[in-house]
Design an enzyme around this catalytic site. Structure first.
Site, mmCIF file in Angstrom:
data_model
loop_
_atom_site.group_PDB
_atom_site.id
_atom_site.type_symbol
_atom_site.label_atom_id
_atom_site.label_comp_id
_atom_site.label_asym_id
_atom_site.label_seq_id
_atom_site.Cartn_x
_atom_site.Cartn_y
_atom_site.Cartn_z
ATOM 1 C CE LYS A 190 -3.265 3.023 2.690
ATOM 2 N NZ LYS A 190 -2.355 3.970 2.118
ATOM 3 C CD GLU A 263 13.097 4.779 8.373
ATOM 4 O OE1 GLU A 263 12.943 5.799 7.992
ATOM 5 O OE2 GLU A 263 14.046 3.885 8.093
ATOM 6 C CB CYS A 297 12.071 9.708 8.731
ATOM 7 S SG CYS A 297 12.934 8.697 7.721
ATOM 8 C CD GLU A 395 9.279 13.710 12.000
ATOM 9 O OE1 GLU A 395 9.977 13.267 11.262
ATOM 10 O OE2 GLU A 395 8.448 12.981 12.162
#
Length: 526
Positions: A190, A263, A297, A395
């Site tokens: 996906k 992750e 990231c 973040e």
């Protein structure tokens, strides 16, 4: 202030051939019950329309995948790697096509799309060269020399669900899927709907290179519609995305005790030591902070600069950032591209505006650039950021970095580790040995010395992943392939049993065993 580039030749159209779009759309596992239109982040105009998958489409995809996987797993690993050995040259031959697709679906600069291209080409080749050896049965030491013989076997998990993110759709899709397939699994994948074209493209290419149909299937849709059947039918789940999303995956698979790798997010620190080369470090910081408009990231969002070098480094860094070229051209001229989603632009704007309202100082950037494109935001440097600001600990996932001054190593290690995350870090110094000592004290899955992120990430022989709230498990290295396998130990006993032979009393037999242990230790057999 960062400036726009001149329009690239032929780039104004920002379109893909309809024949290509139709071919890629046919690769979606869908009965055609609905569709989604993908806009181009560069312009906001429609780029492509793709069919959506339903929950029933996902379940049927798993059925087809299980049939395909049984035949695939029966092949020797040396046969399974053949399509991937062909992939590198095929990618090189069709480089311009895939770079255009990546740029047009994500809005990133071409030089950052090139990083995705290189990752898929090199990572898949790494595993194609090594998979047969990694998967080969291995002889292990038995309980007793000669008498006990042990082999370690590796079996595929079955059908793996890979949920890939929108920010690096080509790299973080294909580079994770390749080892899963080489290990003998099938994959239900996906991608994010906005950035599914690059995944459909490489799937189509691999099928043309000999990958069996139905072995890798792509489903497209929102998590609310297809998320549950995707995870509930998987034998293993690989997820790259937010920490919130990773927690939801873990909770979903826990009742079935299905393994997973995650992750997740990061708030990555960069440490500039007092002996750092100012020019090299400032140029490296531009790349570390603003690659893919900070939508990475492992991008740097916190920068700690030693007080001895702060007044030389920061002005040079600001100068370089103010001179960065923004643009939407399909060439290598732009140094930074667009954000991908309106929601990302909104999040970046909110973080910066709140920080400024509460006392942060804008050293460079600080505002959106609709004159370049609807989702562009200037590369931004902030000082005087404190713990009350959302930007400090959370973040941002955009082109924003906060700069701080520090005095000594103990202080900077404590500040670098003062976060729930632990994905990536960067240390800059003229002494790699000193950098390695400092790196070992930082709680992050990867630490780069005199580089922002690429040195560790592109070292495919070494594992990559996060500590703390930044993830579970690793990609790359042996673990990046072996995590998609079930390990089995097969031990055979020869010549004698693990019981006293004949009429020997057990106490005497126990004495023989004890003496045997001492002898094996002395002879270094154990």
């Amino acid at each position: 202030m960062a400036s726009p580039t001149a329009p690239a030749k032929g780039a104004a159209e920002h379109t893909l051939p309809q024949t290509l779009i139709d071919r890629l759309a046919s690769r979606v596992a869908s009965t055609g019950a609905g569709s989604a239109t993908i806009p181009s982040p560069f312009t906001g105009e429609p780029l492509a329309t793709v069919p959506l998958s339903t929950a029933d489409d996902v379940r049927k995809a798993y059925e087809r995948a299980r049939d395909a996987q049984r035949a695939w797993a029966a092949l020797p690993a040396g046969e399974r790697v053949k399509p991937f050995l062909k992939l590198t040259e095929a990618l090189v031959d069709r480089r311009e096509e895939i770079l255009d697709i990546i740029q047009l679906e994500t809005g990133k600069a071409r030089r950052h799309a090139m990083e995705e291209f290189l990752d898929v080409a090199l990572c898949s080749l790494y595993y194609a060269r090594r998979a047969p050896k990694l998967l080969k049965p291995k002889r292990r030491q038995g309980m007793m020399p000669v008498v006990t013989r042990v082999r370690e076997l590796r079996h595929p998990k079955g059908v793996v669900a890979v949920i890939a993110p929108w920010n690096y759709p080509f790299a973080l899709g294909a580079s994770d899927i390749a080892p899963a397939l080489m290990a003998g699994n099938a994959v239900i994948h996906k991608p994010d709907t906005q950035t599914c074209l690059s995944s459909l493209w490489v799937l189509d290419l691999l099928v043309s290179l000999g990958l069996p149909e139905d072995l890798w299937q792509i489903v497209v849709g929102e998590p609310a519609e297809i998320g549950d059947p995707l995870v509930e039918n998987a034998d293993y789940v690989s997820f790259t995305g937010s920490t919130r999303g990773g927690r939801a995956i873990a909770e979903k698979v826990a009742p079935r005790l299905v393994a997973y790798s995650l992750e997740l997010g990061g708030k990555n620190p960069m440490i500039v030591m007092p002996d750092a080369d100012v020019e090299r470090t400032a140029r490296g910081a531009v790349r570390a902070c603003f690659t893919n408009a900070g939508q990475l990231c492992i991008s740097i969002e916190r920068m700690y600069v030693h007080e001895d070098v702060y007044d030389r480094f920061v002005p040079r860094f600001v100068e370089l950032v103010e001179g960065m070229k923004l643009g939407a051209g399909l060439d290598f001229d732009a140094e930074m591209g667009s954000l991908t989603y309106q929601r990302q632009l909104d999040a970046v704007t909110r973080h910066v505006d709140q920080a400024v309202e509460e006392g942060a100082t804008v050293l460079a950037g600080g505002k959106a650039r609709p004159d370049v494109g609807p989702l562009f935001y200037e590369p931004t440097i902030l000082a005087d950021v404190n713990g009350d600001m959302d930007l400090c600990a959370n973040e941002t996932f955009g082109p924003v970095v906060a700069v701080y001054k520090y005095r000594d190593e103990d202080e900077v290690v404590a500040r670098a580790n003062d976060t729930a995350y632990g994905l990536n870090a960067s240390v800059w110094t003229k002494s790699p040995a000193r950098g390695r000592r400092l790196a070992a004290r930082i709680q992050a899955g990867t630490v780069n010395i005199n580089d922002g992120y690429g040195a560790a990430f592109a070292s495919y022989d070494s594992p990559m992943g996060g500590m703390k709230q930044s993830g579970v498990g690793r990609r790359h290295g042996a673990e990046g392939l072996l995590k998609y396998t079930e390990v089995q130990t097969v031990a055979s006993q020869h010549f004698m049993d693990l019981e006293p032979p004949g009429s020997i009393a057990y106490d005497k037999f126990a004495g023989y065993l004890v003496n045997g242990i001492k002898l094996m230790k002395k002879l270094r057999i154990k």
